[in-house]
Design an enzyme around this catalytic site. Structure first.
Site, PDB file in Angstrom:
ATOM      1  N   SER A  12       0.850  -1.197   0.000  1.00 27.83           N
ATOM      2  CA  SER A  12       0.000   0.000   0.000  1.00 27.83           C
ATOM      3  C   SER A  12       0.882   1.242   0.000  1.00 27.83           C
ATOM      4  O   SER A  12       1.694   1.444   0.914  1.00 27.83           O
ATOM      5  CB  SER A  12      -0.882   0.039   1.245  1.00 27.83           C
ATOM      6  OG  SER A  12      -1.454   1.342   1.367  1.00 27.83           O
ATOM      7  N   HIS A  37      -1.142  -1.129  -4.302  1.00 29.31           N
ATOM      8  CA  HIS A  37      -2.454  -0.791  -3.719  1.00 29.31           C
ATOM      9  C   HIS A  37      -2.495   0.697  -3.401  1.00 29.31           C
ATOM     10  O   HIS A  37      -1.607   1.224  -2.726  1.00 29.31           O
ATOM     11  CB  HIS A  37      -2.665  -1.617  -2.445  1.00 29.31           C
ATOM     12  CG  HIS A  37      -4.027  -1.506  -1.853  1.00 29.31           C
ATOM     13  ND1 HIS A  37      -5.111  -2.206  -2.348  1.00 29.31           N
ATOM     14  CD2 HIS A  37      -4.489  -0.763  -0.807  1.00 29.31           C
ATOM     15  CE1 HIS A  37      -6.182  -1.903  -1.616  1.00 29.31           C
ATOM     16  NE2 HIS A  37      -5.828  -1.042  -0.677  1.00 29.31           N
ATOM     17  N   ASP A  39      -4.559   3.630  -1.701  1.00 32.56           N
ATOM     18  CA  ASP A  39      -5.623   3.893  -0.723  1.00 32.56           C
ATOM     19  C   ASP A  39      -6.124   5.330  -0.831  1.00 32.56           C
ATOM     20  O   ASP A  39      -5.506   6.261  -0.332  1.00 32.56           O
ATOM     21  CB  ASP A  39      -5.094   3.631   0.684  1.00 32.56           C
ATOM     22  CG  ASP A  39      -5.086   2.160   1.010  1.00 32.56           C
ATOM     23  OD1 ASP A  39      -4.057   1.655   1.477  1.00 32.56           O
ATOM     24  OD2 ASP A  39      -6.113   1.511   0.775  1.00 32.56           O
ATOM     25  N   MET A  41      -8.629   8.171   0.131  1.00 30.62           N
ATOM     26  CA  MET A  41      -9.468   8.508   1.286  1.00 30.62           C
ATOM     27  C   MET A  41     -10.018   9.924   1.137  1.00 30.62           C
ATOM     28  O   MET A  41      -9.265  10.851   0.847  1.00 30.62           O
ATOM     29  CB  MET A  41      -8.644   8.412   2.573  1.00 30.62           C
ATOM     30  CG  MET A  41      -8.055   7.040   2.803  1.00 30.62           C
ATOM     31  SD  MET A  41      -7.059   7.014   4.314  1.00 30.62           S
ATOM     32  CE  MET A  41      -6.528   5.303   4.273  1.00 30.62           C
ATOM     33  N   HIS A  70      -8.241   1.554  -4.273  1.00 31.25           N
ATOM     34  CA  HIS A  70      -9.236   1.283  -3.219  1.00 31.25           C
ATOM     35  C   HIS A  70      -9.897   2.601  -2.837  1.00 31.25           C
ATOM     36  O   HIS A  70      -9.265   3.447  -2.200  1.00 31.25           O
ATOM     37  CB  HIS A  70      -8.494   0.649  -2.027  1.00 31.25           C
ATOM     38  CG  HIS A  70      -9.327   0.432  -0.809  1.00 31.25           C
ATOM     39  ND1 HIS A  70      -8.759   0.179   0.418  1.00 31.25           N
ATOM     40  CD2 HIS A  70     -10.672   0.397  -0.617  1.00 31.25           C
ATOM     41  CE1 HIS A  70      -9.719   0.014   1.321  1.00 31.25           C
ATOM     42  NE2 HIS A  70     -10.884   0.140   0.718  1.00 31.25           N
ATOM     43  N   MET A  72     -11.954   4.637  -0.674  1.00 33.51           N
ATOM     44  CA  MET A  72     -12.624   4.805   0.612  1.00 33.51           C
ATOM     45  C   MET A  72     -13.311   6.174   0.566  1.00 33.51           C
ATOM     46  O   MET A  72     -12.834   7.170   1.129  1.00 33.51           O
ATOM     47  CB  MET A  72     -11.615   4.706   1.760  1.00 33.51           C
ATOM     48  CG  MET A  72     -11.093   3.285   1.950  1.00 33.51           C
ATOM     49  SD  MET A  72      -9.640   3.155   2.999  1.00 33.51           S
ATOM     50  CE  MET A  72      -8.370   3.342   1.744  1.00 33.51           C
ATOM     51  N   MET A 141     -11.914  -5.684   4.847  1.00 36.59           N
ATOM     52  CA  MET A 141     -11.054  -4.801   5.639  1.00 36.59           C
ATOM     53  C   MET A 141     -10.743  -5.455   6.964  1.00 36.59           C
ATOM     54  O   MET A 141     -11.655  -5.942   7.647  1.00 36.59           O
ATOM     55  CB  MET A 141     -11.737  -3.449   5.871  1.00 36.59           C
ATOM     56  CG  MET A 141     -11.846  -2.581   4.620  1.00 36.59           C
ATOM     57  SD  MET A 141     -10.282  -2.287   3.800  1.00 36.59           S
ATOM     58  CE  MET A 141      -9.405  -1.362   5.071  1.00 36.59           C
ATOM     59  N   ASP A 180      -6.755  -6.144   4.014  1.00 34.82           N
ATOM     60  CA  ASP A 180      -6.074  -4.850   4.021  1.00 34.82           C
ATOM     61  C   ASP A 180      -6.165  -4.246   5.416  1.00 34.82           C
ATOM     62  O   ASP A 180      -7.263  -3.971   5.898  1.00 34.82           O
ATOM     63  CB  ASP A 180      -6.774  -3.938   2.995  1.00 34.82           C
ATOM     64  CG  ASP A 180      -6.234  -2.524   2.964  1.00 34.82           C
ATOM     65  OD1 ASP A 180      -6.791  -1.719   2.204  1.00 34.82           O
ATOM     66  OD2 ASP A 180      -5.279  -2.218   3.701  1.00 34.82           O
TER      67      ASP A 180
HETATM   68  C1  DX5 Z   1      -6.980   1.625   5.518  1.00 33.64           C
HETATM   69  C2  DX5 Z   1      -5.753   1.432   4.683  1.00 33.64           C
HETATM   70  C3  DX5 Z   1      -4.631   0.731   5.471  1.00 33.64           C
HETATM   71  C4  DX5 Z   1      -3.416   0.462   4.615  1.00 33.64           C
HETATM   72  C5  DX5 Z   1      -2.597  -0.669   5.184  1.00 33.64           C
HETATM   73  O1  DX5 Z   1      -6.701   2.315   6.644  1.00 33.64           O
HETATM   74  O2  DX5 Z   1      -6.136   0.646   3.592  1.00 33.64           O
HETATM   75  O3  DX5 Z   1      -5.165  -0.463   5.951  1.00 33.64           O
HETATM   76  O4  DX5 Z   1      -3.766   0.068   3.372  1.00 33.64           O
HETATM   77  O5  DX5 Z   1      -2.051  -0.248   6.355  1.00 33.64           O
HETATM   78  P1  DX5 Z   1      -1.031  -1.182   7.201  1.00 33.64           P
HETATM   79  O6  DX5 Z   1      -0.559  -2.288   6.319  1.00 33.64           O
HETATM   80  O7  DX5 Z   1       0.065  -0.239   7.588  1.00 33.64           O
HETATM   81  O8  DX5 Z   1      -1.843  -1.688   8.350  1.00 33.64           O
HETATM   82 ZN    ZN Z   2      -6.757  -0.271   0.981  1.00 36.74          ZN
END
Ligand code: DX5
Ligand code: ZN
Length: 220
Positions: A12, A37, A39, A41, A70, A72, A141, A180
């Site tokens: 990620s 990946h 992320d 947000m 992804h 969010m 998740m 994830d």
């Molecule tokens: C949601 C994100 C995190 C990230 C992974 O908060 O999607 O989960 O990808 O974070 P780690 O691997 O550092 O827990």
């Molecule tokens: Zn993610």
């Protein structure tokens, strides 16, 4: 197309050093990662803001790895076209978000991208069942989304991974099961044992000096 029994390692970018994102993207590819990946947000669906389609477009030319985006976001439908145009190879949206889930999934598929659906730890498995024949990836998740570095929520999430695998086998489907959040060298084995094959990790991969060794170890 990789089958759902092949283990896929997806670092990620949330945990990367964004001041040198091109280098960090290349680092993941050179380390032997399978996907990257991303992320996204929006500060509304989750209590954090990360990056948008322009950042995805900036990453695109630096790697041939599939970009696993992804979203969010409360309104993934509103921004979907921009994340498609930015060069995503697959896009995952949340079942809890404020959109017509089936319609959004259909648009992702129509664009020729991998189509994913995600559910948060508090969301019961039955919430995604109506869509499982329309996706090629289910993202369970394993933390409450918003931040990297959180603890793996085994009790709340592993039963859903197992239920997804059972449903897939009983219905002749072939979607990937992705996890994830809190995935590291210990929890990756727990997730795999329950049926997950796509492992997203930020801290446990980008936080390592020798990322290649971490990817190899996570591959099992
Ligand atoms: C949601 C994100 C995190 C990230 C992974 O908060 O999607 O989960 O990808 O974070 P780690 O691997 O550092 O827990
Ligand atoms: Zn993610």
């Amino acid at each position: 197309m990789t089958d759902c029994n092949t283990r896929i390692i997806a670092p990620s970018l949330l945990a990367a050093d964004w001041s040198k994102v091109g280098e960090e993207v290349r680092r993941a590819e050179q380390a032997g990662a399978d996907w990257l990946h991303l992320d996204v947000m929006d500060g509304h669906f989750v209590e954090n803001v990360s990056f948008g389609p322009q950042f995805v477009a900036a990453v695109r030319p630096h790697t041939s790895l599939p970009l696993d985006t992804h979203l969010m976001m409360t309104r993934p439908d509103k921004y979907l076209d921009r994340f498609i145009a930015a060069g995503s190879d697959r896009i995952t949206v949340h079942v809890e978000a404020d959109h017509d889930v089936a319609e959004t999934l259909g648009r992702i598929r129509a664009a020729g991208l991998g189509c994913g659906l995600s559910l948060n730890p508090a969301t019961p498995f039955h919430a995604v069942v109506p869509y499982l024949d329309q996706i090629d990836l289910l993202l369970v998740m394993t933390v409450v989304p918003g931040f990297g570095g959180q603890a793996f929520m085994e009790a709340e999430t592993m039963p859903k991974v197992a239920a997804a695998r059972t449903f897939r086998e009983e219905n002749g489907l072939s979607f990937h099961i992705e996890v994830d959040g809190g995935i590291d060298q210990r929890t990756v084995g727990i997730a795999a044992a329950h049926g997950a094959n796509v492992m997203v990790a930020g801290t446990a991969l980008y936080g390592q000096a020798d990322m290649a060794a971490a990817v190899a170890a996570m591959r099992g």
